[in-house]
Design a protein around this motif. Structure first.
Motif, short mmCIF file in Angstrom:
data_model
loop_
_atom_site.label_atom_id
_atom_site.label_comp_id
_atom_site.label_asym_id
_atom_site.label_seq_id
_atom_site.Cartn_x
_atom_site.Cartn_y
_atom_site.Cartn_z
N VAL A 279 0.84 -1.20 0.00
CA VAL A 279 0.00 0.00 0.00
C VAL A 279 0.87 1.25 0.00
N ARG A 280 0.26 2.38 -0.26
CA ARG A 280 0.98 3.65 -0.26
C ARG A 280 0.07 4.77 0.22
N LEU A 281 0.70 5.84 0.69
CA LEU A 281 -0.06 7.04 1.01
C LEU A 281 0.80 8.26 0.72
N LYS A 282 0.16 9.43 0.69
CA LYS A 282 0.88 10.68 0.45
C LYS A 282 1.26 11.27 1.79
N GLY A 283 2.55 11.62 1.94
CA GLY A 283 3.01 12.26 3.17
C GLY A 283 2.56 13.71 3.21
N LYS A 284 3.00 14.42 4.27
CA LYS A 284 2.54 15.80 4.45
C LYS A 284 2.99 16.70 3.31
N ASP A 285 4.19 16.48 2.79
CA ASP A 285 4.66 17.36 1.71
C ASP A 285 4.47 16.72 0.33
N GLY A 286 3.62 15.75 0.23
CA GLY A 286 3.26 15.24 -1.08
C GLY A 286 4.08 14.07 -1.58
N LYS B 137 6.66 12.94 7.51
CA LYS B 137 5.56 13.01 8.49
C LYS B 137 4.27 12.55 7.83
N ILE B 138 3.49 11.84 8.59
CA ILE B 138 2.22 11.33 8.04
C ILE B 138 1.07 12.05 8.74
N SER B 139 0.19 12.61 7.93
CA SER B 139 -0.92 13.35 8.55
C SER B 139 -2.11 12.42 8.79
N LYS B 140 -2.82 12.73 9.85
CA LYS B 140 -4.01 11.96 10.21
C LYS B 140 -5.07 12.14 9.12
N GLY B 141 -5.75 11.08 8.78
CA GLY B 141 -6.82 11.20 7.79
C GLY B 141 -6.37 11.02 6.36
N ASP C 225 12.16 4.05 17.70
CA ASP C 225 13.24 4.76 18.39
C ASP C 225 14.01 5.71 17.48
N GLU C 226 14.15 5.34 16.22
CA GLU C 226 14.96 6.16 15.33
C GLU C 226 14.15 7.23 14.62
N GLY C 227 12.94 7.43 15.01
CA GLY C 227 12.15 8.50 14.43
C GLY C 227 11.41 8.11 13.17
N LEU C 228 11.62 6.90 12.70
CA LEU C 228 10.86 6.45 11.53
C LEU C 228 9.45 6.09 11.98
N PRO C 229 8.47 6.40 11.16
CA PRO C 229 7.14 5.92 11.51
C PRO C 229 7.10 4.40 11.34
N ALA C 230 7.08 3.68 12.45
CA ALA C 230 7.21 2.24 12.38
C ALA C 230 5.89 1.58 12.02
N LYS C 231 4.84 2.11 12.57
CA LYS C 231 3.54 1.51 12.33
C LYS C 231 2.53 2.61 12.07
N VAL C 232 1.72 2.42 11.06
CA VAL C 232 0.62 3.35 10.82
C VAL C 232 -0.67 2.59 11.04
#
Lengths: 170, 283
Positions: B189-196, B223-227, B255-262
């Motif tokens: 799957v994929r999604l668009k981050g905050k800056d596109g 960064k991943i935005s809600k919604g 721990d390393e700042g990566l979004p591990a789970k969405v």
């Protein structure tokens, strides 16, 4: 010698209840499978247990194996689980029933014990083959409790009709 | 003599148990590898499908009848609301049509005949559901005859619901996304981050208690935005691109700042399926 009509009615009823389980699960899926409950409809076992208690059925063990095989084929796609579990439940119930006289409450208790054993064994097998990772606590709270409640309701509704049916035709 | 018969019974029990375990092992290997189940299994399934239709149709009919009585109560208010929406839909439809045409022309100019997003639809009715907590499976009334193939993705009216795990001639089994099966095939799957930017990942699990899908194996630090909407990415070769999966509820960082789970709120309701569509990718 008169040929018992049960010879034809029993297999028909077995398959009817087998597929009734799936249809009811599909129809009531929004209330059966929620985040806190997960009901397993086991009316097929009710049919078998009442058949043992009130009917004179030939080859009941074999028919339960056939029903189990069809359950595995059609519903799960993993052969061998219900094919063994259903005959085992029939064997167990037959042995238990010899110790008691058959009344509404006694058969109810036997049925609930059967449901508990069957559901637990089914959970155990599925945990073994990696189909679920639910903990034992989750299993008891989410599956076993609601399953017992639902099947209890099924028993109360179907006890009298099935008892009369089995006593009349065998 | 007593001892002998006891031994005999033990041996028979052991043999039955061994046969049982072999059957289980065999059918799991078939399920995970082979394209279609073996002949005997198929015959059983066809017969099961036919009997199930006989039993299921009256039951489902009863269910629909009670639904229609319920529906009758809400019709008036719903009608009022819908009338307003119909006007906007008409304009949207026209816009959609023009965009589709434009897209087609542009594709022709680029000499792109097939893209990842093109797929053919096979509509099917859900026959029944496995009466089990551990297999989140439904049986649909279309099979190999209608062109269903193993591993095809399945969508409901609202979004992605699962994948075909077994195909017979006239019915097939679908494993829903809510399964906790370890060896289930996962969706890319994929999604668009905050800056596109596009963030790729996999659906790695499902949280039963919260009814949320979990997306892992995330490739980007964005960064991943809600919604934000999550769709299939079309990678992996079987699933078409752009099937709606759901919306982001929250992103948990490691721990390393990566979004591990969405955590994703699924668009489809896995427990309320009547009609589903098998999305067969065209390529």
């Amino acid at each position: 010698m008169r040929i018992s009509k049960m010879r034809y009615f029993f297999p028909i009823g077995t398959f009817l209840f087998l597929f009734l389980d799936g249809s009811l699960s599909h129809l009531f899926a929004p209330s059966f499978f929620t985040s806190s409950t997960s009901v397993e409809s086991r009316l097929i076992l009710l049919w078998l247990v009442l058949g043992i208690c009130y009917g004179k059925v030939d080859h009941l063990l074999a028919w339960s194996a056939v029903a189990g095989l069809f359950f595995d084929l059609f519903y799960t796609g993993v052969l061998g689980i219900f094919t063994l579990l259903l005959p085992f439940m029939v064997y167990l119930t037959r042995n238990i029933v010899t110790f008691f006289n058959r009344s509404f409450i006694v058969v109810l208790l036997i049925y609930l014990i059967d449901i508990t054993i069957l559901t637990t064994l089914f959970y155990w097998v599925n945990a073994l083959i990696g189909f679920t990772s639910a903990s034992a606590v989750t299993f008891i709270a989410r599956t076993l409790g609601p399953t017992l409640a639902y099947n209890l309701a099924g028993y109360v509704i179907l006890y009298w009709p099935l008892k009369i049916f089995f006593e009349k035709f065998s | 003599m007593q001892k002998f018969s006891f031994n005999k019974r033990l041996v028979v029990t052991m043999i039955i148990l061994i046969i049982g375990f072999l059957l289980i092992a065999f059918s799991i290997s078939v399920r995970n590898n082979r394209k279609a189940p073996i002949f005997v299994q198929q015959i059983g399934n066809e017969a099961g499908g036919i009997v199930d239709r006989v039993v299921g149709v009256p039951i489902n009919g009863l269910g629909h009848a009670s639904d229609s009585v319920k529906g009758l109560y809400n019709t008036y208010t719903e009608n009022k609301k819908l009338k307003k929406e119909v006007d906007t839909i008409a304009t949207q439809k026209v816009e959609n049509q023009t965009l589709k045409n434009e897209n087609k022309h542009l594709k022709q100019q680029l000499k792109l005949n097939e893209t990842l997003s093109s797929y053919s639809k096979i509509n099917a009715v859900v026959l029944s559901r496995t009466p089990s907590s551990w297999q989140d499976q439904v049986v649909i009334n279309k099979g190999a005859v209608a062109g269903v193939k193993k591993n095809d993705p399945v969508v409901s009216r609202k979004g992605l619901v699962g994948r075909v795990t077994e195909v017979n001639q006239t019915n097939s089994k679908i494993e829903l996304l809510s399964t906790s099966n370890d060896s289930a095939n996962r969706f890319a799957v994929r999604l668009k981050g905050k800056d596109g930017t596009v963030i790729n990942g996999l659906i790695t699990g499902y949280s039963t208690s919260k009814n949320q899908l979990i997306m892992g194996q995330i490739t980007s630090k964005e960064k991943i935005s809600k919604g934000a909407q999550i769709t299939t990415s079309g990678m992996g070769g079987i699933t078409p691109q752009g099937l709606l999966v759901g919306k982001v509820v929250r992103a948990a960082n490691d721990d390393e700042g990566l979004p591990a789970k969405v955590y994703i709120k699924p668009a489809a309701d896995f427990n309320d399926l009547d009609v589903v569509t098998v999305a067969r990718r065209v390529d």
